[in-house]
Design a protein around this motif. Structure first.
Motif, PDB file in Angstrom:
ATOM      1  N   THR A 192       6.050  10.611  -9.268  1.00  0.00           N
ATOM      2  CA  THR A 192       5.947   9.526  -8.812  1.00  0.00           C
ATOM      3  C   THR A 192       6.622   9.281  -7.477  1.00  0.00           C
ATOM      4  O   THR A 192       7.437  10.080  -6.902  1.00  0.00           O
ATOM      5  CB  THR A 192       6.351   8.276  -9.735  1.00  0.00           C
ATOM      6  OG1 THR A 192       7.935   8.178  -9.829  1.00  0.00           O
ATOM      7  CG2 THR A 192       5.840   8.611 -11.090  1.00  0.00           C
ATOM      8  N   GLY A 193       5.850   8.232  -6.658  1.00  0.00           N
ATOM      9  CA  GLY A 193       6.216   8.314  -5.309  1.00  0.00           C
ATOM     10  C   GLY A 193       6.180   9.639  -4.469  1.00  0.00           C
ATOM     11  O   GLY A 193       6.992   9.912  -3.695  1.00  0.00           O
ATOM     12  N   ALA A 198       3.999  10.441  -2.172  1.00  0.00           N
ATOM     13  CA  ALA A 198       3.163  10.689  -0.837  1.00  0.00           C
ATOM     14  C   ALA A 198       4.105  10.890   0.280  1.00  0.00           C
ATOM     15  O   ALA A 198       3.717  11.365   1.513  1.00  0.00           O
ATOM     16  CB  ALA A 198       2.464   9.263  -0.453  1.00  0.00           C
ATOM     17  N   GLN A 199       5.341  10.602   0.340  1.00  0.00           N
ATOM     18  CA  GLN A 199       6.475  10.973   1.362  1.00  0.00           C
ATOM     19  C   GLN A 199       7.758  11.342   0.744  1.00  0.00           C
ATOM     20  O   GLN A 199       7.967  11.524  -0.404  1.00  0.00           O
ATOM     21  CB  GLN A 199       6.557   9.664   2.127  1.00  0.00           C
ATOM     22  CG  GLN A 199       5.337   8.992   2.517  1.00  0.00           C
ATOM     23  CD  GLN A 199       5.697   7.528   3.444  1.00  0.00           C
ATOM     24  OE1 GLN A 199       6.281   7.598   4.534  1.00  0.00           O
ATOM     25  NE2 GLN A 199       5.365   6.359   3.016  1.00  0.00           N
ATOM     26  N   GLY A 235       9.660  12.884  -2.857  1.00  0.00           N
ATOM     27  CA  GLY A 235       8.532  12.741  -3.685  1.00  0.00           C
ATOM     28  C   GLY A 235       7.563  13.985  -3.317  1.00  0.00           C
ATOM     29  O   GLY A 235       7.169  14.953  -4.096  1.00  0.00           O
ATOM     30  N   ARG A 236       7.120  13.932  -2.138  1.00  0.00           N
ATOM     31  CA  ARG A 236       6.307  15.122  -1.612  1.00  0.00           C
ATOM     32  C   ARG A 236       6.920  16.264  -1.618  1.00  0.00           C
ATOM     33  O   ARG A 236       6.157  17.383  -1.991  1.00  0.00           O
ATOM     34  CB  ARG A 236       5.943  14.667  -0.157  1.00  0.00           C
ATOM     35  CG  ARG A 236       5.152  15.786   0.575  1.00  0.00           C
ATOM     36  CD  ARG A 236       4.808  15.409   1.994  1.00  0.00           C
ATOM     37  NE  ARG A 236       4.403  16.456   2.936  1.00  0.00           N
ATOM     38  CZ  ARG A 236       4.948  17.481   3.598  1.00  0.00           C
ATOM     39  NH1 ARG A 236       6.386  17.433   3.377  1.00  0.00           N
ATOM     40  NH2 ARG A 236       4.325  18.430   3.997  1.00  0.00           N
ATOM     41  N   ASP A 276       1.205   7.442  -6.352  1.00  0.00           N
ATOM     42  CA  ASP A 276       1.501   6.702  -5.326  1.00  0.00           C
ATOM     43  C   ASP A 276       0.383   5.545  -4.783  1.00  0.00           C
ATOM     44  O   ASP A 276      -0.606   5.639  -4.974  1.00  0.00           O
ATOM     45  CB  ASP A 276       1.780   7.525  -4.122  1.00  0.00           C
ATOM     46  CG  ASP A 276       2.791   7.016  -3.232  1.00  0.00           C
ATOM     47  OD1 ASP A 276       3.926   7.469  -3.062  1.00  0.00           O
ATOM     48  OD2 ASP A 276       2.647   6.057  -2.423  1.00  0.00           O
ATOM     49  N   ARG A 277       1.078   4.354  -4.578  1.00  0.00           N
ATOM     50  CA  ARG A 277       0.010   3.247  -3.969  1.00  0.00           C
ATOM     51  C   ARG A 277      -0.412   3.645  -2.724  1.00  0.00           C
ATOM     52  O   ARG A 277      -1.488   3.177  -2.390  1.00  0.00           O
ATOM     53  CB  ARG A 277       0.742   1.895  -4.010  1.00  0.00           C
ATOM     54  CG  ARG A 277       0.917   1.345  -5.400  1.00  0.00           C
ATOM     55  CD  ARG A 277       1.769   0.076  -5.068  1.00  0.00           C
ATOM     56  NE  ARG A 277       2.836   0.004  -4.541  1.00  0.00           N
ATOM     57  CZ  ARG A 277       3.835  -1.165  -4.553  1.00  0.00           C
ATOM     58  NH1 ARG A 277       3.452  -2.057  -5.191  1.00  0.00           N
ATOM     59  NH2 ARG A 277       4.717  -1.224  -3.872  1.00  0.00           N
ATOM     60  N   VAL A 300      -0.890   9.763  -0.299  1.00  0.00           N
ATOM     61  CA  VAL A 300      -0.953  10.756  -1.444  1.00  0.00           C
ATOM     62  C   VAL A 300      -2.188  11.841  -1.341  1.00  0.00           C
ATOM     63  O   VAL A 300      -2.029  12.912  -2.209  1.00  0.00           O
ATOM     64  CB  VAL A 300      -0.873   9.999  -2.807  1.00  0.00           C
ATOM     65  CG1 VAL A 300      -2.255   9.334  -3.116  1.00  0.00           C
ATOM     66  CG2 VAL A 300      -0.231  10.960  -3.734  1.00  0.00           C
ATOM     67  N   ARG A 302      -3.571   6.376  -7.994  1.00  0.00           N
ATOM     68  CA  ARG A 302      -2.940   5.241  -7.113  1.00  0.00           C
ATOM     69  C   ARG A 302      -2.720   4.070  -7.782  1.00  0.00           C
ATOM     70  O   ARG A 302      -3.376   2.785  -7.778  1.00  0.00           O
ATOM     71  CB  ARG A 302      -4.297   4.948  -6.093  1.00  0.00           C
ATOM     72  CG  ARG A 302      -4.696   5.855  -5.248  1.00  0.00           C
ATOM     73  CD  ARG A 302      -3.929   6.123  -3.969  1.00  0.00           C
ATOM     74  NE  ARG A 302      -3.770   4.888  -3.289  1.00  0.00           N
ATOM     75  CZ  ARG A 302      -4.632   4.556  -2.408  1.00  0.00           C
ATOM     76  NH1 ARG A 302      -5.747   5.276  -2.157  1.00  0.00           N
ATOM     77  NH2 ARG A 302      -4.741   3.382  -1.744  1.00  0.00           N
ATOM     78  N   VAL A 325       9.780   6.829  -7.821  1.00  0.00           N
ATOM     79  CA  VAL A 325       9.673   5.783  -7.086  1.00  0.00           C
ATOM     80  C   VAL A 325      10.872   4.698  -6.858  1.00  0.00           C
ATOM     81  O   VAL A 325      11.862   4.546  -7.913  1.00  0.00           O
ATOM     82  CB  VAL A 325       8.544   4.841  -7.738  1.00  0.00           C
ATOM     83  CG1 VAL A 325       8.405   3.495  -6.967  1.00  0.00           C
ATOM     84  CG2 VAL A 325       7.202   5.323  -7.545  1.00  0.00           C
TER      85      VAL A 325
END
Length: 260
Positions: free
Chosen positions: A14-15, A17-18, A21-22, A39-40, A44, A62, A92
């Motif tokens: 989770t989380g 995108a950046q 987490g990435r 990720d929202r 992502v 998402r 997250v």
């Protein structure tokens, strides 16, 4: 140590995108994981492309993990794709505002708790039934040494809740073959967030408060420095892997000696 510790395992990050987490997602991809990237943020999708370029499978969720419905949806996406969840990495979270506690509005306090506690609570709740049914599973929660820190008290409280939940879930579900641990991250050098947690630029006073956090973080670390994303990722993957098979209910500080 095997270079493919997660071969064929279905892993939620989770989380994703950046930031950390990435980093976790890409490291898992290199080690053979089948990933669900949650990720929202639309970013992502770029991470999913990076994962696939490494030869790993990735599906995107998402989902709004601050809600039960979003966490349940994430679990459904994972099970539909891979039939199970072997590992859940709850990443997250992150403080939104930087200020002394008396400056927080009630709405800000609640928003901080929703951001940094509820996604972990809801995602654990969502994956546990199928982990219990299979009598196996690993959960790694990303916490923070900021449980002892300044100018982000609601965030500190949320991460303290993550630590308590980690210990209690481990006690409750060791009998089910499920391990639950946390990494308490310290200050971490990372590229500027492409989507900031707080879109409003800091004013002069807020910049002073933010510098106070930086100074306190460096002073609290015995190494007197920030860590790297890779240093956090290495600890998370260790706890997610079978190399930590006799470790559960543990909060591992990764803060250069700051115990949180």
């Amino acid at each position: 140590m095997s270079a493919r510790r997660f071969e064929g395992q279905a892993v939620i990050v989770t989380g994703a995108a950046q930031g950390i987490g990435r980093g976790v997602a890409l490291a898992l991809a290199r080690e053979g994981a089948q990933l669900v990237l949650a990720d929202r943020a639309a970013l992502v999708e770029e991470v999913a492309a990076e994962v696939q370029a490494l030869g790993a499978m990735a599906v995107i969720a998402r989902s709004d993990l601050e809600t039960w419905a979003g966490a349940a949806q994430l679990n459904e996406i994972a099970v539909a794709a891979y039939g199970r969840v072997d590992v859940l990495v709850n990443n997250v979270g992150g403080t939104i505002w930087v200020q002394p506690y008396q400056e927080y509005t009630p709405e800000q306090v609640e928003a901080e708790i929703r951001r940094s506690l509820f996604p972990t609570m809801w995602c654990c709740r969502a994956v546990l039934p199928q982990m219990v049914a299979r009598k196996q599973g690993v959960i790694v929660n990303v916490s923070s040494v900021a449980t002892r820190g300044i100018y982000r008290i609601p965030y500190s409280a949320a991460k303290g809740g993550v630590n308590a939940m980690t210990a209690s879930l481990a006690m409750e579900h060791a009998q089910d073959g499920i391990r639950v641990n946390a990494v308490a991250t310290g200050g971490t050098e990372a590229p500027p967030r492409r989507i900031p947690r707080n879109a409003q630029p800091l004013n002069a006073q807020e910049q002073q408060w933010y510098q106070g956090i930086v100074d306190q973080t460096v002073a609290s670390s015995l190494m007197h420095r920030y860590g790297s994303i890779d240093e956090q990722v290495n600890a998370i993957l260790f706890l997610a892997s079978s190399e930590s098979s006799y470790i559960t209910g543990t909060v591992l500080p990764v803060g250069g000696g700051d115990q949180g």
